[in-house]
Scaffold this active site. Structure first.
Site, PDB file in Angstrom:
ATOM      1  N   HIS A  99      -6.840  -5.817   2.376  1.00  0.00           N
ATOM      2  CA  HIS A  99      -5.689  -5.276   3.088  1.00  0.00           C
ATOM      3  C   HIS A  99      -5.106  -6.399   3.949  1.00  0.00           C
ATOM      4  CE1 HIS A  99      -6.885  -0.909   2.559  1.00  0.00           C
ATOM      5  NE2 HIS A  99      -8.077  -1.474   2.398  1.00  0.00           N
TER       6      HIS A  99
ATOM      7  N   GLY B  36     -15.723   3.031   4.112  1.00  0.00           N
ATOM      8  CA  GLY B  36     -14.648   3.900   3.621  1.00  0.00           C
ATOM      9  C   GLY B  36     -13.938   3.367   2.404  1.00  0.00           C
ATOM     10  N   GLN B  37     -14.617   2.510   1.629  1.00  0.00           N
ATOM     11  CA  GLN B  37     -13.982   2.004   0.399  1.00  0.00           C
ATOM     12  C   GLN B  37     -13.676   3.180  -0.525  1.00  0.00           C
ATOM     13  OE1 GLN B  37     -16.180  -0.982  -1.787  1.00  0.00           O
ATOM     14  NE2 GLN B  37     -14.557  -1.210  -3.321  1.00  0.00           N
TER      15      GLN B  37
ATOM     16  N   ASN C 128     -12.849  -3.378   2.721  1.00  0.00           N
ATOM     17  CA  ASN C 128     -13.860  -2.349   2.918  1.00  0.00           C
ATOM     18  C   ASN C 128     -14.837  -2.407   1.765  1.00  0.00           C
ATOM     19  OD1 ASN C 128     -12.759  -1.232   5.334  1.00  0.00           O
ATOM     20  ND2 ASN C 128     -11.159  -0.265   4.108  1.00  0.00           N
TER      21      ASN C 128
ATOM     22  N   ASP D   2       0.851  -1.194   0.000  1.00  0.00           N
ATOM     23  CA  ASP D   2       0.000   0.000   0.000  1.00  0.00           C
ATOM     24  C   ASP D   2       0.890   1.249   0.000  1.00  0.00           C
ATOM     25  OD1 ASP D   2      -3.219   0.498   1.069  1.00  0.00           O
ATOM     26  OD2 ASP D   2      -1.821   2.191   1.078  1.00  0.00           O
TER      27      ASP D   2
ATOM     28  N   HIS E 223     -10.437  -5.333  -3.026  1.00  0.00           N
ATOM     29  CA  HIS E 223      -9.076  -5.462  -2.499  1.00  0.00           C
ATOM     30  C   HIS E 223      -9.109  -5.892  -1.052  1.00  0.00           C
ATOM     31  CE1 HIS E 223     -10.385  -1.242  -2.143  1.00  0.00           C
ATOM     32  NE2 HIS E 223      -9.673  -1.172  -1.030  1.00  0.00           N
TER      33      HIS E 223
END
Ligand code: 5GP
Length: 115
Positions: free
Chosen positions: A103, A94-95, A88, A31, A101
């Site tokens: 995390h 909060g995408q 998310n 990230d 994806h």
């Protein structure tokens, strides 16, 4: 077709990323704004928006993604200390990128519950 997401551009190698794993179905990379000492994103190459838009036919792909998360966590040395996997989905979560994806976070104690 709408504009490419930033992750589609990474898949297409149009913008650089620190890739830790790539195969025919998925890609994992660090990230750009890490929230832990290790913060890697794992994405399918197939353009799926979020967990909400998965189709029943995506079951095998999802299995592959989960097993790849396990392998990437091992590769990054996260097994002993433990790690967290988060996806998310939508506004309240909060995408911020409309491409599924996961995390993978580790390298420090992670508090719970999330904010
Ligand atoms: P979300 O908030 O949608 O769950 O997570 C999106 C993640 O993508 C964020 O953690 C953000 O830092 C990361 N991100 C956004 N743009 C880029 C980029 O261009 N490269 C990389 N490597 N990560 C990105």
């Amino acid at each position: 077709m709408g504009e490419k997401t930033i992750f589609q551009r990474i898949i297409d190698h149009e913008i650089p990323a620190k890739i830790v794993h790539e195969d025919d179905r998925c890609l994992a990379f660090h990230d750009v704004n890490p929230q832990a000492p290790i913060h890697v994103l794992l994405i399918p190459k197939q353009p799926i928006t979020s967990i909400e838009t998965l189709a029943d036919q995506d079951a095998a792909l999802m299995g592959h993604l989960m097993l790849t998360i396990r392998n990437v966590a091992r590769q990054l040395g996260l097994v002993e200390g433990g790690y967290r996997v988060v996806t998310n989905c939508g506004q309240d979560a909060g995408q911020s990128v409309d491409h599924l994806h996961f995390h993978i976070l580790g390298g420090r104690p992670l508090s719970w519950p999330p904010g």
